[in-house]
Design a protein around this motif. Structure first.
Motif, PDB file in Angstrom:
ATOM      1  N   GLY A 103       0.818  -1.203   0.000  1.00 59.46           N
ATOM      2  CA  GLY A 103       0.000   0.000   0.000  1.00 59.46           C
ATOM      3  C   GLY A 103       0.856   1.259   0.000  1.00 59.46           C
ATOM      4  O   GLY A 103       2.092   1.198  -0.103  1.00 59.46           O
ATOM      5  N   GLU A 104       0.169   2.383   0.117  1.00 61.29           N
ATOM      6  CA  GLU A 104       0.837   3.689   0.072  1.00 61.29           C
ATOM      7  C   GLU A 104       0.279   4.574   1.174  1.00 61.29           C
ATOM      8  O   GLU A 104      -0.939   4.613   1.372  1.00 61.29           O
ATOM      9  N   GLY A 105       1.184   5.269   1.828  1.00 61.88           N
ATOM     10  CA  GLY A 105       0.720   6.154   2.878  1.00 61.88           C
ATOM     11  C   GLY A 105       1.761   7.171   3.273  1.00 61.88           C
ATOM     12  O   GLY A 105       2.826   7.286   2.659  1.00 61.88           O
ATOM     13  N   LEU A 106       1.408   7.928   4.282  1.00 59.29           N
ATOM     14  CA  LEU A 106       2.324   8.914   4.854  1.00 59.29           C
ATOM     15  C   LEU A 106       2.312   8.742   6.370  1.00 59.29           C
ATOM     16  O   LEU A 106       1.259   8.465   6.970  1.00 59.29           O
ATOM     17  N   LEU A 107       3.461   8.916   6.951  1.00 54.41           N
ATOM     18  CA  LEU A 107       3.595   8.875   8.402  1.00 54.41           C
ATOM     19  C   LEU A 107       3.856  10.303   8.873  1.00 54.41           C
ATOM     20  O   LEU A 107       4.870  10.907   8.517  1.00 54.41           O
ATOM     21  N   LEU A 108       2.903  10.834   9.620  1.00 59.88           N
ATOM     22  CA  LEU A 108       3.011  12.200  10.153  1.00 59.88           C
ATOM     23  C   LEU A 108       3.631  12.124  11.539  1.00 59.88           C
ATOM     24  O   LEU A 108       3.198  11.319  12.369  1.00 59.88           O
ATOM     25  N   LEU A 109       4.611  12.979  11.785  1.00 56.07           N
ATOM     26  CA  LEU A 109       5.272  12.992  13.094  1.00 56.07           C
ATOM     27  C   LEU A 109       5.505  14.424  13.553  1.00 56.07           C
ATOM     28  O   LEU A 109       5.722  15.318  12.723  1.00 56.07           O
ATOM     29  N   HIS A 110       5.449  14.613  14.857  1.00 59.68           N
ATOM     30  CA  HIS A 110       5.916  15.876  15.417  1.00 59.68           C
ATOM     31  C   HIS A 110       6.414  15.664  16.835  1.00 59.68           C
ATOM     32  O   HIS A 110       6.071  14.674  17.490  1.00 59.68           O
ATOM     33  N   SER A 111       7.239  16.604  17.251  1.00 58.49           N
ATOM     34  CA  SER A 111       7.757  16.555  18.618  1.00 58.49           C
ATOM     35  C   SER A 111       7.095  17.653  19.437  1.00 58.49           C
ATOM     36  O   SER A 111       6.484  18.576  18.885  1.00 58.49           O
ATOM     37  N   ARG A 112       7.237  17.578  20.745  1.00 57.09           N
ATOM     38  CA  ARG A 112       6.621  18.600  21.598  1.00 57.09           C
ATOM     39  C   ARG A 112       7.286  19.960  21.431  1.00 57.09           C
ATOM     40  O   ARG A 112       6.695  20.984  21.753  1.00 57.09           O
ATOM     41  N   SER A 113       8.485  19.966  20.914  1.00 55.73           N
ATOM     42  CA  SER A 113       9.159  21.247  20.684  1.00 55.73           C
ATOM     43  C   SER A 113       8.705  21.897  19.379  1.00 55.73           C
ATOM     44  O   SER A 113       9.116  23.020  19.065  1.00 55.73           O
ATOM     45  N   GLY A 114       7.856  21.192  18.614  1.00 55.76           N
ATOM     46  CA  GLY A 114       7.300  21.795  17.407  1.00 55.76           C
ATOM     47  C   GLY A 114       7.936  21.316  16.116  1.00 55.76           C
ATOM     48  O   GLY A 114       7.530  21.744  15.028  1.00 55.76           O
ATOM     49  N   ALA A 115       8.932  20.451  16.186  1.00 56.85           N
ATOM     50  CA  ALA A 115       9.528  19.899  14.965  1.00 56.85           C
ATOM     51  C   ALA A 115       8.516  18.976  14.292  1.00 56.85           C
ATOM     52  O   ALA A 115       7.792  18.236  14.965  1.00 56.85           O
ATOM     53  N   CYS A 116       8.448  19.032  12.960  1.00 57.70           N
ATOM     54  CA  CYS A 116       7.522  18.205  12.195  1.00 57.70           C
ATOM     55  C   CYS A 116       8.286  17.380  11.178  1.00 57.70           C
ATOM     56  O   CYS A 116       9.339  17.806  10.672  1.00 57.70           O
ATOM     57  N   SER A 117       7.747  16.219  10.866  1.00 54.48           N
ATOM     58  CA  SER A 117       8.346  15.376   9.845  1.00 54.48           C
ATOM     59  C   SER A 117       7.231  14.582   9.167  1.00 54.48           C
ATOM     60  O   SER A 117       6.167  14.349   9.753  1.00 54.48           O
ATOM     61  N   VAL A 118       7.489  14.208   7.914  1.00 55.58           N
ATOM     62  CA  VAL A 118       6.576  13.343   7.169  1.00 55.58           C
ATOM     63  C   VAL A 118       7.424  12.307   6.455  1.00 55.58           C
ATOM     64  O   VAL A 118       8.384  12.659   5.753  1.00 55.58           O
ATOM     65  N   LEU A 119       7.095  11.037   6.641  1.00 56.48           N
ATOM     66  CA  LEU A 119       7.835   9.965   5.984  1.00 56.48           C
ATOM     67  C   LEU A 119       6.909   9.209   5.049  1.00 56.48           C
ATOM     68  O   LEU A 119       5.741   8.970   5.360  1.00 56.48           O
ATOM     69  N   GLU A 120       7.459   8.841   3.918  1.00 56.20           N
ATOM     70  CA  GLU A 120       6.714   8.048   2.951  1.00 56.20           C
ATOM     71  C   GLU A 120       6.532   6.627   3.484  1.00 56.20           C
ATOM     72  O   GLU A 120       7.454   6.060   4.072  1.00 56.20           O
ATOM     73  N   MET A 121       5.357   6.083   3.256  1.00 53.84           N
ATOM     74  CA  MET A 121       5.100   4.682   3.599  1.00 53.84           C
ATOM     75  C   MET A 121       4.802   3.937   2.297  1.00 53.84           C
ATOM     76  O   MET A 121       3.790   4.191   1.648  1.00 53.84           O
ATOM     77  N   ARG A 122       5.711   3.086   1.901  1.00 56.62           N
ATOM     78  CA  ARG A 122       5.507   2.207   0.754  1.00 56.62           C
ATOM     79  C   ARG A 122       6.350   0.971   0.980  1.00 56.62           C
ATOM     80  O   ARG A 122       7.277   0.988   1.811  1.00 56.62           O
ATOM     81  N   ALA A 123       6.036  -0.108   0.254  1.00 56.98           N
ATOM     82  CA  ALA A 123       6.670  -1.395   0.492  1.00 56.98           C
ATOM     83  C   ALA A 123       8.184  -1.256   0.493  1.00 56.98           C
ATOM     84  O   ALA A 123       8.777  -0.696  -0.435  1.00 56.98           O
ATOM     85  N   GLY A 124       8.805  -1.712   1.559  1.00 50.22           N
ATOM     86  CA  GLY A 124      10.257  -1.689   1.651  1.00 50.22           C
ATOM     87  C   GLY A 124      10.811  -0.589   2.514  1.00 50.22           C
ATOM     88  O   GLY A 124      11.969  -0.654   2.920  1.00 50.22           O
ATOM     89  N   VAL A 125      10.007   0.439   2.795  1.00 49.12           N
ATOM     90  CA  VAL A 125      10.491   1.537   3.632  1.00 49.12           C
ATOM     91  C   VAL A 125      10.245   1.196   5.100  1.00 49.12           C
ATOM     92  O   VAL A 125       9.113   0.939   5.510  1.00 49.12           O
ATOM     93  N   CYS A 126      11.307   1.187   5.867  1.00 45.72           N
ATOM     94  CA  CYS A 126      11.194   0.971   7.307  1.00 45.72           C
ATOM     95  C   CYS A 126      11.428   2.305   7.998  1.00 45.72           C
ATOM     96  O   CYS A 126      12.535   2.847   7.972  1.00 45.72           O
ATOM     97  N   ALA A 127      10.380   2.850   8.575  1.00 44.03           N
ATOM     98  CA  ALA A 127      10.458   4.178   9.196  1.00 44.03           C
ATOM     99  C   ALA A 127      10.982   4.051  10.624  1.00 44.03           C
ATOM    100  O   ALA A 127      10.504   3.210  11.390  1.00 44.03           O
ATOM    101  N   PHE A 128      11.926   4.892  10.952  1.00 46.54           N
ATOM    102  CA  PHE A 128      12.416   4.998  12.321  1.00 46.54           C
ATOM    103  C   PHE A 128      11.666   6.122  13.016  1.00 46.54           C
ATOM    104  O   PHE A 128      11.699   7.268  12.567  1.00 46.54           O
TER     105      PHE A 128
END
Ligand SMILES: [Fe+2]
Length: 188
Positions: A103-128
């Motif tokens: 499948g296909e997706g996005l992983l939305l992340l943020h920290s309490r200090s306000g930093a934001c990140s978005v990681l791609e989710m597709r077969a083979g990607v292992c998100a840390f």
């Protein structure tokens, strides 16, 4: 005493065998997480209370680590893609990995200090996912999004902060493509 075990994971269906537990999240229980909750009501009226996502766990008693799958249905509420609740870990020193199987997706992340990140989710990607980062998965594809998560058994979940304040970002469809926009309803 814990014994080793080979656990079969189907990367297309997300089935885990053997599994120690599972739960299903109905769309109605996620209503207030969306930008426009009345659109969830309209979706429910048209489609019924669909299974938005399912979590299947392998969590042996007494083990320090655990893993499992999350199986997300495709769909949108207005322009906003189907999402998971989103959480911090109860322990702020515990991270996680999300290894996308299909499948296909996005992983939305943020920290309490306000930093934001978005990681791609597709077969083979292992998100840390580092400790102390809130995380929410979004299914942007036409089919199921299936990923394997692995974390420590004592990480715990804090869903309350995201339920109250929201994620800092939203994933919406714009001109036929997944697009990240600021969450206008985020409570700083
Ligand atoms: Fe997590």
């Amino acid at each position: 005493m814990l014994f080793p075990e080979g656990v079969l994971i189907d990367g297309v269906t997300g089935a885990v065998s053997p599994a120690t537990g599972r739960y299903v999240k109905k769309l109605s229980t996620l209503r207030d997480l969306y930008e426009t909750p009345p659109l969830v009501d309209a979706y429910l009226a048209e489609h019924g209370d669909v299974d938005a996502y399912e979590v299947v766990e392998y969590r042996p008693d007494g083990s320090d680590v655990c893993f499992g799958t999350t199986i997300m249905a495709p769909g949108r509420i207005g322009s906003e893609y189907f999402l998971t609740r989103g959480h911090y870990h109860a322990r702020s020193d515990r991270g996680e990995t999300y290894y996308t199987q299909s499948g296909e997706g996005l992983l939305l992340l943020h920290s309490r200090s306000g930093a934001c990140s978005v990681l791609e989710m597709r077969a083979g990607v292992c998100a840390f996912i580092p400790p102390a980062w809130a995380h929410r998965s979004v299914n942007t594809g036409p089919g199921k999004l299936v990923f394997v998560w692995t974390c420590t058994s004592d990480a715990g979940h804090d869903y309350g902060e995201i339920a109250t304040r929201g994620m800092r970002q939203r994933a919406v469809e714009r001109d036929g493509r997944p697009t990240i926009v600021p969450n206008q309803n985020y409570r700083d």
